[in-house]
Design a protein around this motif. Sequence first.
Motif, PDB file in Angstrom:
ATOM      1  N   ARG A   1      59.152  49.549  34.872  1.00 53.69           N
ATOM      2  CA  ARG A   1      59.332  48.167  34.415  1.00 53.69           C
ATOM      3  C   ARG A   1      59.321  47.183  35.571  1.00 53.69           C
ATOM      4  O   ARG A   1      59.867  47.467  36.624  1.00 53.69           O
TER       5      ARG A   1
ATOM      6  N   GLU B   1      75.954  37.453  28.087  1.00 53.03           N
ATOM      7  CA  GLU B   1      75.029  38.119  29.008  1.00 53.03           C
ATOM      8  C   GLU B   1      75.678  38.156  30.394  1.00 53.03           C
ATOM      9  O   GLU B   1      76.194  37.146  30.874  1.00 53.03           O
TER      10      GLU B   1
ATOM     11  N   ARG C   1      76.289  46.919  28.044  1.00 56.17           N
ATOM     12  CA  ARG C   1      75.121  47.668  27.577  1.00 56.17           C
ATOM     13  C   ARG C   1      73.874  46.850  27.917  1.00 56.17           C
ATOM     14  O   ARG C   1      73.967  45.671  28.264  1.00 56.17           O
ATOM     15  N   THR C   2      72.715  47.502  27.808  1.00 58.47           N
ATOM     16  CA  THR C   2      71.454  46.853  28.144  1.00 58.47           C
ATOM     17  C   THR C   2      70.712  46.504  26.863  1.00 58.47           C
ATOM     18  O   THR C   2      70.611  47.333  25.955  1.00 58.47           O
ATOM     19  N   LEU C   3      70.194  45.256  26.789  1.00 59.23           N
ATOM     20  CA  LEU C   3      69.417  44.866  25.609  1.00 59.23           C
ATOM     21  C   LEU C   3      68.089  45.616  25.576  1.00 59.23           C
ATOM     22  O   LEU C   3      67.659  46.219  26.556  1.00 59.23           O
ATOM     23  N   ARG C   4      67.411  45.512  24.409  1.00 57.25           N
ATOM     24  CA  ARG C   4      66.165  46.272  24.251  1.00 57.25           C
ATOM     25  C   ARG C   4      65.029  45.760  25.109  1.00 57.25           C
ATOM     26  O   ARG C   4      63.999  46.423  25.236  1.00 57.25           O
ATOM     27  N   ASP C   5      65.221  44.570  25.742  1.00 58.79           N
ATOM     28  CA  ASP C   5      64.201  44.106  26.701  1.00 58.79           C
ATOM     29  C   ASP C   5      64.214  44.954  27.974  1.00 58.79           C
ATOM     30  O   ASP C   5      63.352  44.800  28.850  1.00 58.79           O
ATOM     31  N   GLY C   6      65.195  45.838  28.079  1.00 57.80           N
ATOM     32  CA  GLY C   6      65.248  46.743  29.225  1.00 57.80           C
ATOM     33  C   GLY C   6      65.909  46.152  30.462  1.00 57.80           C
ATOM     34  O   GLY C   6      66.087  46.869  31.462  1.00 57.80           O
ATOM     35  N   TRP C   7      66.286  44.866  30.440  1.00 59.65           N
ATOM     36  CA  TRP C   7      66.846  44.208  31.623  1.00 59.65           C
ATOM     37  C   TRP C   7      68.209  43.573  31.379  1.00 59.65           C
ATOM     38  O   TRP C   7      69.123  43.768  32.170  1.00 59.65           O
ATOM     39  N   THR C   8      68.277  42.783  30.283  1.00 62.42           N
ATOM     40  CA  THR C   8      69.464  41.948  30.112  1.00 62.42           C
ATOM     41  C   THR C   8      70.701  42.814  29.890  1.00 62.42           C
ATOM     42  O   THR C   8      70.753  43.606  28.945  1.00 62.42           O
TER      43      THR C   8
END
Length: 266
Positions: free
Chosen positions: A66, A79, A218-225
């Motif tokens: 990524r 966030e 936890r990490t959002l599904r965008d892989g970053w946030t």
Amino acid sequence: MAIPIKNEAGIAGMREACAVASTVLYQLREHVKPGITTYDLDQVGRDLIAGLGARSACYGYQVGSRRFPAHTCLSVNEEVVHGIGSLKRVLQDGDIIALDVVVEYRGYIGDNAITVPVGTVSPVRAKLLSVTEEALRLGIAQAKVGNRIGDISAAVQVHVEKHGYGVVRDMVGHGVGISMHEEPQIPNFGRRGKGDLIKPGMTLAIEPMVNTGSWRTRTLRDGWTIVTADGADSAHFEHTVLTTAQGPEVLTQPRVAEPVSIHALD
Ligand code: MF3
Ligand code: CO
């Protein structure tokens, strides 16, 4: 691997990169207001960085397969860090937003972050910001030659937990220099007297991330946030600090007490 010690040239390079990073951060802050999208804020950051002849160290930053798609990290309310500017995210009066600016300038990297109110925020949110900023100040004060990294960690953790907040554990501060992340890791929790010895010429990014609720994330599904696991608010402040025989020197300290608004000349 040992902790890099910067020589005279390295220190001069870090001073310049950090001056650029703090200039961008404080000019970006002027654009935080209700109604702006975080996408537009990121575009402002991109232009400020380019205008100073620097490069975003975030844009294209690679973890696994990524690449980070934005020029700054913009993290609103729950966030924690690494938020990606979005046209769908319109800042609302009462929000808080963490602005994290990492630039590369002439081969060196400066890293800094602040969390600021959008319009008028609740006293509860204002307190989160002041406790987190104070935790950073107390952590920096421990970045003294002869101390250990754990002295920084413990100072941050004690202050945060005294106020009943959670200190994020799965992300840490770090050495910074010719790479964004160098040794050592600088956790925001730990024990006095533990960890690596602090010597002159280290450049350390100290960055408490503080949640009003649990420390879990936890990490959002965008892989970053990164967001708080319980949805509670989070704040983040960061400086790049040079360790010297005379004590810690904050390389990302803004040069002027009150940042000059770019609109002040209108
Ligand atoms: N200050 C953040 C850090 O030290 C910046 C990360 S940039 C990103 O990790 F590209 F990873 F988002
Ligand atoms: Co950092």
